[in-house]
Structures are given as C-alpha cells and as structure tokens.
Design an enzyme around this catalytic site. Structure first.
Site, PDB file in Angstrom:
ATOM      1  N   ILE A  46      38.531  27.106  62.089  1.00 48.08           N
ATOM      2  CA  ILE A  46      38.904  28.388  61.483  1.00 48.08           C
ATOM      3  C   ILE A  46      37.982  28.692  60.297  1.00 48.08           C
ATOM      4  CG2 ILE A  46      40.732  29.633  60.226  1.00 48.08           C
ATOM      5  CD1 ILE A  46      42.758  28.051  61.896  1.00 48.08           C
ATOM      6  N   ALA A  54      32.084  34.733  42.037  1.00 44.10           N
ATOM      7  CA  ALA A  54      32.028  34.988  40.596  1.00 44.10           C
ATOM      8  C   ALA A  54      33.351  34.566  39.970  1.00 44.10           C
ATOM      9  CB  ALA A  54      31.778  36.467  40.335  1.00 44.10           C
ATOM     10  N   LYS A  82      27.448  33.048  33.950  1.00 45.48           N
ATOM     11  CA  LYS A  82      27.902  34.447  33.915  1.00 45.48           C
ATOM     12  C   LYS A  82      28.471  34.755  32.537  1.00 45.48           C
ATOM     13  CE  LYS A  82      31.516  37.433  35.804  1.00 45.48           C
ATOM     14  NZ  LYS A  82      32.654  37.557  36.714  1.00 45.48           N
ATOM     15  N   LEU A 339      44.778  33.418  48.646  1.00 50.17           N
ATOM     16  CA  LEU A 339      44.931  34.616  49.468  1.00 50.17           C
ATOM     17  C   LEU A 339      46.235  34.609  50.259  1.00 50.17           C
ATOM     18  CD1 LEU A 339      41.234  34.836  50.748  1.00 50.17           C
ATOM     19  CD2 LEU A 339      42.282  36.119  48.867  1.00 50.17           C
TER      20      LEU A 339
HETATM   21  C1  LIG Z   1      35.460  40.628  49.619  1.00 53.71           C
HETATM   22  C2  LIG Z   1      35.993  39.545  48.734  1.00 53.71           C
HETATM   23  C3  LIG Z   1      35.288  39.184  47.583  1.00 53.71           C
HETATM   24  C4  LIG Z   1      35.787  38.203  46.739  1.00 53.71           C
HETATM   25  N1  LIG Z   1      35.129  37.894  45.583  1.00 53.71           N
HETATM   26  C5  LIG Z   1      35.686  37.039  44.702  1.00 53.71           C
HETATM   27  C6  LIG Z   1      35.056  36.725  43.476  1.00 53.71           C
HETATM   28  O1  LIG Z   1      33.950  37.174  43.181  1.00 53.71           O
HETATM   29  N2  LIG Z   1      35.692  35.903  42.627  1.00 53.71           N
HETATM   30  C7  LIG Z   1      36.909  35.358  42.908  1.00 53.71           C
HETATM   31  O2  LIG Z   1      37.483  34.638  42.075  1.00 53.71           O
HETATM   32  N3  LIG Z   1      37.483  35.578  44.100  1.00 53.71           N
HETATM   33  C8  LIG Z   1      36.929  36.405  44.981  1.00 53.71           C
HETATM   34  N4  LIG Z   1      37.537  36.636  46.171  1.00 53.71           N
HETATM   35  C9  LIG Z   1      38.731  35.884  46.526  1.00 53.71           C
HETATM   36  C10 LIG Z   1      38.337  34.493  46.981  1.00 53.71           C
HETATM   37  O3  LIG Z   1      37.487  34.581  48.096  1.00 53.71           O
HETATM   38  C11 LIG Z   1      39.561  33.670  47.346  1.00 53.71           C
HETATM   39  O4  LIG Z   1      40.544  33.804  46.382  1.00 53.71           O
HETATM   40  C12 LIG Z   1      39.209  32.209  47.434  1.00 53.71           C
HETATM   41  O5  LIG Z   1      38.112  31.998  48.254  1.00 53.71           O
HETATM   42  C13 LIG Z   1      40.367  31.413  47.957  1.00 53.71           C
HETATM   43  O6  LIG Z   1      40.570  31.623  49.312  1.00 53.71           O
HETATM   44  P1  LIG Z   1      41.693  30.785  50.012  1.00 53.71           P
HETATM   45  O7  LIG Z   1      41.437  29.340  49.794  1.00 53.71           O
HETATM   46  O8  LIG Z   1      43.012  31.319  49.597  1.00 53.71           O
HETATM   47  O9  LIG Z   1      41.511  31.155  51.553  1.00 53.71           O
HETATM   48  P2  LIG Z   1      40.389  30.691  52.618  1.00 53.71           P
HETATM   49  O10 LIG Z   1      39.086  30.436  52.002  1.00 53.71           O
HETATM   50  O11 LIG Z   1      40.466  31.703  53.719  1.00 53.71           O
HETATM   51  O12 LIG Z   1      40.938  29.312  53.161  1.00 53.71           O
HETATM   52  C14 LIG Z   1      41.993  29.246  54.080  1.00 53.71           C
HETATM   53  C15 LIG Z   1      42.072  27.829  54.608  1.00 53.71           C
HETATM   54  O13 LIG Z   1      43.202  27.718  55.458  1.00 53.71           O
HETATM   55  C16 LIG Z   1      42.797  27.103  56.664  1.00 53.71           C
HETATM   56  N5  LIG Z   1      43.681  27.549  57.748  1.00 53.71           N
HETATM   57  C17 LIG Z   1      44.067  28.818  58.028  1.00 53.71           C
HETATM   58  N6  LIG Z   1      44.859  28.812  59.142  1.00 53.71           N
HETATM   59  C18 LIG Z   1      44.973  27.508  59.522  1.00 53.71           C
HETATM   60  C19 LIG Z   1      45.643  26.853  60.596  1.00 53.71           C
HETATM   61  N7  LIG Z   1      46.359  27.510  61.513  1.00 53.71           N
HETATM   62  N8  LIG Z   1      45.515  25.513  60.678  1.00 53.71           N
HETATM   63  C20 LIG Z   1      44.790  24.802  59.777  1.00 53.71           C
HETATM   64  N9  LIG Z   1      44.143  25.363  58.759  1.00 53.71           N
HETATM   65  C21 LIG Z   1      44.227  26.708  58.638  1.00 53.71           C
HETATM   66  C22 LIG Z   1      41.359  27.505  56.860  1.00 53.71           C
HETATM   67  O14 LIG Z   1      40.693  26.638  57.721  1.00 53.71           O
HETATM   68  C23 LIG Z   1      40.857  27.387  55.428  1.00 53.71           C
HETATM   69  O15 LIG Z   1      40.547  26.046  55.140  1.00 53.71           O
HETATM   70  C24 LIG Z   1      37.022  37.570  47.058  1.00 53.71           C
HETATM   71  C25 LIG Z   1      37.685  37.897  48.230  1.00 53.71           C
HETATM   72  C26 LIG Z   1      37.197  38.887  49.060  1.00 53.71           C
HETATM   73  C27 LIG Z   1      37.958  39.244  50.308  1.00 53.71           C
END
Ligand SMILES: Cc1cc2nc3c(=O)[nH]c(=O)nc-3n(C[C@H](O)[C@H](O)[C@H](O)COP(=O)(O)OP(=O)(O)OC[C@H]3O[C@@H](n4cnc5c(N)ncnc54)[C@H](O)[C@@H]3O)c2cc1C
Length: 511
Positions: A46, A54, A82, A339
C-alpha cells in the site's frame, strides 16, 4: 494489583507512515519495556502518502525527545532548513510577504512592535517604512539565503526558531530505524479484518492477509486517509470543513534542484489554489493545492508545471482530500493519529505538528490500558480545539483577499466561524488579536499574515502614538539594521549544509 504485577500493555500501531513511526517511536521511548510493548503493522504494497516535506519548529522537541542528532537526521533525509514561508500573490497579485518563525522584537511599553510599525507606516510626514518582515530575524536571514541555528547567534539575532524540509519517504525510513532501535516490533502485512469484543465493542486484534493475528490492548490508527480503525471499523463520523477550506486536491511533482538552496518554503497563490516550493538538497518538491470546483486536473497540472524552476523528475501525481477531522479522535481503545484522524490543507505545514501533539497527548492522558471516559473526553476536547485554531489561522490567509477569481471572491464572502470573526473584529478595531486556549500561532504570526496581505486595521492602539515619531523611527531602524548585519554574518544556507549535514544522495545527484 501492584504495578510490578500488571501485565504489559500491548500497543498496536496500524500504519507505518510519518504518523505511525512517530507514534511508535515516542511510545517505545516513553514507556518502560516491562510495562508496554509496541508493535507496528504496515503494508509496503500500500505504501505511504509520500508528501509532507515541510515542518514547523515544534519538530525540534520531537527530535530531542527521540535523541535524534540534527546533522545525521538532515543528511539522512536530504533535508534543508526552514525559517518560515514566503507568500507570493496572496491578498493581491504582486504581493509578497514572509511568515517567519520569530517575532518583530520585544514589546515596547507593553505593546507589540507591529502596533508602532502600523503607526509609522500610516504617517504621511516621512518616507514609508520597509516591510514589517524586516524587523524579524527569520526574514533578515531568509531574504539573503543565509542560515545558522539560533543557538549559534547572540542577543536579538538569536530570537528565532527554525524547522526542516525533508524527503517524506526518507523521513519515514529514518523514523523506522529510530523506533526499531527503541524496541518497536514491525510486522509486514495488509490488514484485512479487525476483531472486536462482542460485549464491549473494543478492538481485540488486527487480522492480516498473511493469516497472522496481531492482538492488542490499545490501537493507534495511523492508516492514512483509509482511516481503517477509527473511520471504517468504528464508524466515527467526519466533520467536513470544505465550506471554509475549499481546496480538496493537490498535484505534486519533484523537479531538479535549481539555483541556491532557499531556507524557506514558498507558497504562491494561483487562480484556484496555491503552489508550494520546497527545496531539498537533491531536488525541489512542488505541489499545487487546488479547489476542484474551480479548475480541472489538467489545468491545475499545467499551472503547476508552469510554476516550477527546474526540470520535472516524474509525472505529476494527483491526490484528493477532504479538509476536516473525525468527530472523535479517540473512541474506545482506538486513537487516530495523522491523516486517519483528520487533515487541514498543508498551507502552514501543520500536519506533522498535529501528529506530534496528538502522540504527546496520548502519553499524557493514557496512564494504563483502561482508558478512562474523562480522559478520553479531555483528549478529544483538546485535539478538537487545536484543529479549530489551526483552521481559523489558515482561513485568515484566504478571507481578506482582494483577488478577483471565483475561488477568491467566494473566500472573501464566507460566513466565518465565530472564533475567527471575533479575532478579525478585534484586529479591525485596534490591530490586536485575542488568543484562545491551544493556539498554535501567536500574535506575531497573525500580524505577519494580515499586515503582509495589507489587511489594515481601522486604527492602531492609541498607546502606540505616545513616543515621539523621530525617536521611534530611529529605534526601529536601528533594530532593522542590526538584524541585517547579523544576517550578513551568517553562512550561506548551501554552505552551512555542505559543511555540516550534506546528504550522500544529494552529492551523488549533483556530482
Ligand atoms: C498534498 C499534501 C501535502 C502535504 N504537505 C505537508 C507538509 O508540507 N507538511 C506536513 O506536516 N504535512 C503535510 N501533509 C500531511 C502529511 O503528508 C501527513 O500528515 C503525513 O505524511 C502522515 O501521513 P500518515 O502517516 O497519516 O499516512 P500515510 O503516509 O498514508 O501512511 C499510512 C500507512 O498506513 C498503512 N496502511 C493503510 N492501509 C493499510 C492496511 N489495510 N494494512 C496495512 N497497512 C495499511 C500504509 O501502508 C502506510 O504505512 C501533506 C498532505 C497532503 C495530502
């Protein structure tokens, strides 16, 4: 039961993006191995979202907590420093201002400096003042592409903070090493079902496609936008803030590094959104955040490519999101982080900050494996407030615009949340911003955005009129000159990086 005989609490973190690895690393560092185990499940198939490059200065606290050595971390993540965000074309086309990680100097007679700046700026008796940004150390350095850590500076030239830009994929890999060395067990596999206790509804285990069952007491949902536990399994509703934050899409593309490394993020307003530029050692990160109601994907990509200053390194990738958050961040024995729990658009780089504060709150409010309803309610209250404060700050960038395109006309006519309405009414009346509980952004940040966009208050605080004008002007100009001199003595950002924290990948890429 005394503490010595309590069974260890089993924390299970679902997801291994930035949120998952920060949560796992912090829990493992904070909890004694005898009292807790931390297991993280992620699916390489996934993958992670891979944007989020940033940050804000709070990240320094996380690094300190995890024992992260700055030069090692910056080199390993292709990072740069930054000092703030340069805003271009916000408010009106041609406008340029800087929201730096610092203030405009010590209060004068109990009033913030921007009040005196407003007074002098409104005076017709003398030439106009330089932009307010020049009274803050971050812009003094950033406008010259200079950087040194504040710890290396002295007196008023040390009154600033800084954060980082980094490669999100390298950052997740780096955190994984930190977390695993702190004792976190990683399990590879896709979660396909979730086990729940028939009576209490509490989660009991994650069932993986491999057939493995991962049992736990507390589950941290870090599954990204999928929100597998909090959203899909527990059905916690999502509070949608699209009315206030119209951007719901982003097109992202890396490009070759062009020119000197700027120690700041740039955000350029566009007809239906805005574009980020994030300098890394080996490449530049670019993205166009846009409202799909006002522009097609193709047009958004064309605007993005038109606005980059290097050669694209990949095909642009489109991402979709809904701004807002889960109505409850903690439900039963599941806590959503990252997220999976909510997302505001990335204008002020606040998502990783929200991950950090969410995890800090878990450590503070979760003393054992039996979550108390009062503490769950407190967690949800604080986190909701933090989201609302950031939403208002982001919205303040949009709502005082004079741009004349459909997105901006709509933004200028929105019915604002009461909290923001009150803040802006106080600003209009006297150039001050009242602050509430759990604000992430203090008064200098608000003044920086509002004055930067020329959203002038009707008047300044009358007390700013007390000092004689000449004396005040001399005092302010002297500070501005001292900051400029101090900035000139800083090394160029490029040189600071190549001397202290150059990444191997970047050297190879530019060789
Ligand atoms: C356009 C955009 C720009 C951004 N820019 C910034 C920025 O400049 N600065 C900032 O602080 N934040 C920014 N963010 C937010 C930032 O990307 C996220 O807050 C951060 O990366 C954390 O993501 P996450 O770990 O919640 O989710 P993800 O990185 O999506 O990780 C999800 C995890 O869950 C796992 N997973 C999902 N479903 C399953 C399943 N069924 N079984 C096993 N594993 C699973 C995936 O494999 C992955 O390891 C931005 C977001 C977006 C959309």
């Amino acid at each position: 039961m005394d503490d010595a005989h309590r069974p260890a609490i089993r924390y299970v973190v679902a997801g291994g993006g930035t949120a998952g690895w920060i949560a796992a690393a912090v829990l493992a560092r904070f909890l004694a191995p005898s009292s807790a185990t931390v297991t993280l499940v992620e699916s390489e198939e996934i993958g992670i979202i891979g944007v989020g490059e940033a940050t804000v200065p709070l990240i320094a606290q996380l690094n300190a907590l995890l024992g992260i050595h700055e030069p090692d971390f910056v080199a390993a993540t292709n990072g740069t420093f930054k000092l703030g965000i340069e805003f271009v074309d916000w408010g009106s086309i041609g406008n340029r201002h800087f929201h730096g990680f610092g203030d405009f100097g010590e209060d004068i007679a109990g009033l913030p400096v921007h009040q005196y700046w407003l007074r002098l700026n409104g005076s017709t008796a003398a030439p106009p003042l330089a932009p307010l940004d020049e009274w803050a150390m971050p812009w003094a350095a950033a406008s010259r592409d200079r950087f040194a850590p504040n710890a290396a500076m002295k007196g008023e030239a040390a009154q600033f903070r800084y954060a980082y830009h980094f490669d999100a994929a390298l950052y997740a890999a780096y955190l994984r090493r930190v977390a695993e060395s702190a004792g976190v067990t990683r399990i590879e596999g896709r979660i396909h079902a979730v086990g729940r206790d028939g009576e209490s509804g509490l989660l009991t285990h994650l069932a993986l496609e491999t057939g493995q069952k991962v049992e736990g007491d507390i589950f941290i949902d870090c599954t990204g936008f999928a929100s597998l536990l909090l959203g899909k399994t527990l059905g916690v509703p999502f509070k949608d803030w699209s009315y206030w934050l119209p951007c719901d899409s982003a097109a992202a593309v890396p490009s070759t590094r062009a020119g000197r490394l700027t120690p700041f993020t740039r955000s350029t307003a566009k007809s239906a959104g805005w574009q980020w530029r994030i300098p890394l050692q080996s490449r530049t990160g670019n993205g166009h955040v846009f409202a799909s109601r006002f522009i097609s994907d193709d047009e958004a990509v064309a605007q993005l490519l038109d606005g980059i200053d290097g050669e694209p390194l990949a095909a642009p990738r489109i991402l979709r999101f809904t701004p807002g958050h889960r109505e409850r961040f903690w439900e039963g024995n599941v806590i959503g982080i990252g997220l999976a729990s909510g997302f505001l658009e990335p204008l002020e780089s606040t998502a990783i900050q929200l991950i950090q504060t969410g995890v800090a709150r878990i450590v503070e409010l979760l003393p054992d494996a039996r979550p108390e309803p009062a503490l769950i309610a407190e967690y949800n209250r604080q986190t909701t407030l933090e989201y609302e404060r950031i939403r208002d700050f982001i919205l303040a960038h949009y709502c005082r615009t004079r741009r004349d395109e459909p997105l901006w006309r709509e933004a200028a006519s929105l019915e604002l949340p009461e909290t923001l309405k009150h803040k802006l009414a106080c600003w209009d009346a006297s150039g001050r911003i009242p602050l509430y509980e759990l604000e992430s952004h203090q008064e200098p940040s608000w003044a920086s955005i509002l004055i930067g966009q020329e959203a002038w208050p009707k008047r300044y605080n009358p007390r700013a009129g007390v000092p004689p004008e000449e004396q005040l002007r001399t005092m302010l100009e002297q500070r501005r000159a001292r900051l400029a001199e101090a900035a000139e003595r800083m090394p160029a950002h490029d040189h600071f990086i190549s001397r202290t924290c150059a990444s191997d990948t970047a050297s190879a890429a530019t060789a």
